[in-house]
Write a protein that holds these residues in place. Structure first.
Motif, mmCIF file in Angstrom:
data_model
loop_
_atom_site.group_PDB
_atom_site.id
_atom_site.type_symbol
_atom_site.label_atom_id
_atom_site.label_comp_id
_atom_site.label_asym_id
_atom_site.label_seq_id
_atom_site.Cartn_x
_atom_site.Cartn_y
_atom_site.Cartn_z
ATOM 1 N N GLU A 127 0.815 -1.221 0.000
ATOM 2 C CA GLU A 127 0.000 0.000 0.000
ATOM 3 C C GLU A 127 0.847 1.269 0.000
ATOM 4 O O GLU A 127 0.360 2.343 0.325
ATOM 5 N N LYS A 141 -0.229 9.700 0.750
ATOM 6 C CA LYS A 141 -1.078 8.770 -0.006
ATOM 7 C C LYS A 141 -0.941 7.349 0.555
ATOM 8 O O LYS A 141 -1.941 6.618 0.698
ATOM 9 N N GLU A 164 -2.936 7.101 3.696
ATOM 10 C CA GLU A 164 -4.379 7.009 3.409
ATOM 11 C C GLU A 164 -4.755 5.655 2.819
ATOM 12 O O GLU A 164 -5.865 5.165 3.046
ATOM 13 N N ASN A 165 -3.837 5.029 2.069
ATOM 14 C CA ASN A 165 -4.094 3.695 1.511
ATOM 15 C C ASN A 165 -4.311 2.648 2.601
ATOM 16 O O ASN A 165 -4.963 1.621 2.381
ATOM 17 N N HIS A 166 -3.747 2.910 3.778
ATOM 18 C CA HIS A 166 -3.858 1.960 4.894
ATOM 19 C C HIS A 166 -5.175 2.121 5.677
ATOM 20 O O HIS A 166 -5.522 1.240 6.465
#
Length: 307
Positions: free
Chosen positions: A113, A126, A129-131
């Motif tokens: 991620e 980013k 936030e992907n996590h």
């Protein structure tokens, strides 16, 4: 009247005896629980070949853990249900299957991620936030943590700063969910115990910790960090532990790691009594047998630690 009084006294004495027995049973149960030096869980990565071959579905992991491996607490790997983080129906099915079996779902190991310590601020944000979706999924499954990586680039000091920043951002989000963000020694500088301990000190958040892995101490092609030193450095921040195994001898001992020495560090030196996850990564014997060998060795360690 005397007979009535006698009856009252009898009932009172019986109630007192029952309360005493109940208290005694509770104390015995508490004492038994207290004596258990740690609990055993199963990391899903132990079955990665079976899962990738299509012989085991992620939804059947809890059943396999309990019925074939004799383990009632599990740790997921996001790679095996990569597109399901926001699928409420799928997560509900995972919950139902685990709950029906009495299996605890402890955490999700998250890979792929993005680098939480990326040198680029926007890319680092980013990655953080992907996590988020995996933290939310772990919350839905009743877990206590997501396991992440502290991947970064730059100098030793720059990587401390960058990884700490990404971890702090993610931990702030996870805090709102009542979850921990835990970092595994997983290659690069994260496999340097002193470096990762310094990252933890820099983040300085209660819900940001470590997941010390017995075997992941290769910093680079040319550098292998001492595993006992590394685990000792990471244990003050540990919220989970990974008992990595690759090979066993005829005596049932892991040939790369002295488990008795390692578990003495984990339990006696650092007072850790939480879950220790079986993570079989060897090629032979097969995955189920490798898991069982690792579990049995951990049980031997527990017996010795309880003596």
């Amino acid at each position: 009247m005397p007979m009535q009084l006698g009856r009252r006294q009898f009932l009172h004495s019986m109630a007192a005896a029952g309360a005493s027995l109940s208290l005694g049973s509770s104390l015995l149960a508490a004492e038994s629980e207290k004596k258990a030096p740690f609990k055993i869980s199963l990391a899903q990565w132990s079955l990665h070949r079976t899962i990738r071959s299509g012989k085991l579905d992620n939804l059947d992991f809890a059943k396999t853990a309990k019925e074939q491996c004799g383990i009632e607490a599990i740790e997921y790997v996001n790679q095996f249900f990569k597109d399901k983080a926001k699928d409420e129906k799928y997560l509900a099915e995972m919950n139902m299957r685990a709950n029906d079996l009495g299996v605890k779902q402890l955490l999700i190991m998250v890979d792929g991620e993005g680098a939480l310590g990326d040198a680029d601020d926007a890319k680092r944000k980013k990655a953080v936030e992907n996590h988020y979706k995996w933290a939310e999924a772990a919350k839905t499954l009743g877990g206590h943590s997501i396991r992440v990586n502290a991947q970064s680039s730059g100098s030793y000091e720059e990587q401390i700063k960058r990884a700490a920043d990404g971890l702090a951002q993610l931990s702030e989000f996870a805090k709102g969910l009542g979850l921990n963000v835990i970092v595994e020694n997983h290659g690069g500088l994260s496999s340097n115990g002193a470096w990762l301990a310094e990252v933890m000190k820099t983040v300085d958040m209660e819900n940001c910790g470590t997941l010390p892995d017995f075997g992941n101490f290769r910093v680079s092609k040319d550098e292998m960090y001492d595993r006992y030193k590394g685990v000792n450095e990471l244990m003050p921040y540990a919220k989970a532990v990974s008992a990595k195994s690759h090979n066993f001898n005829a005596e049932g001992l892991e040939t790369n790691t002295d488990y008795f020495k390692m578990m003495d560090i984990v339990v006696n030196k650092h007072g850790y009594h939480g879950y220790v996850g079986v993570e079989w990564e060897g090629g032979s014997p097969d995955e189920i047998e490798g898991i069982i060998l690792t579990r049995k060795l951990l049980e031997r360690c527990a017996e010795k630690l309880s003596a």
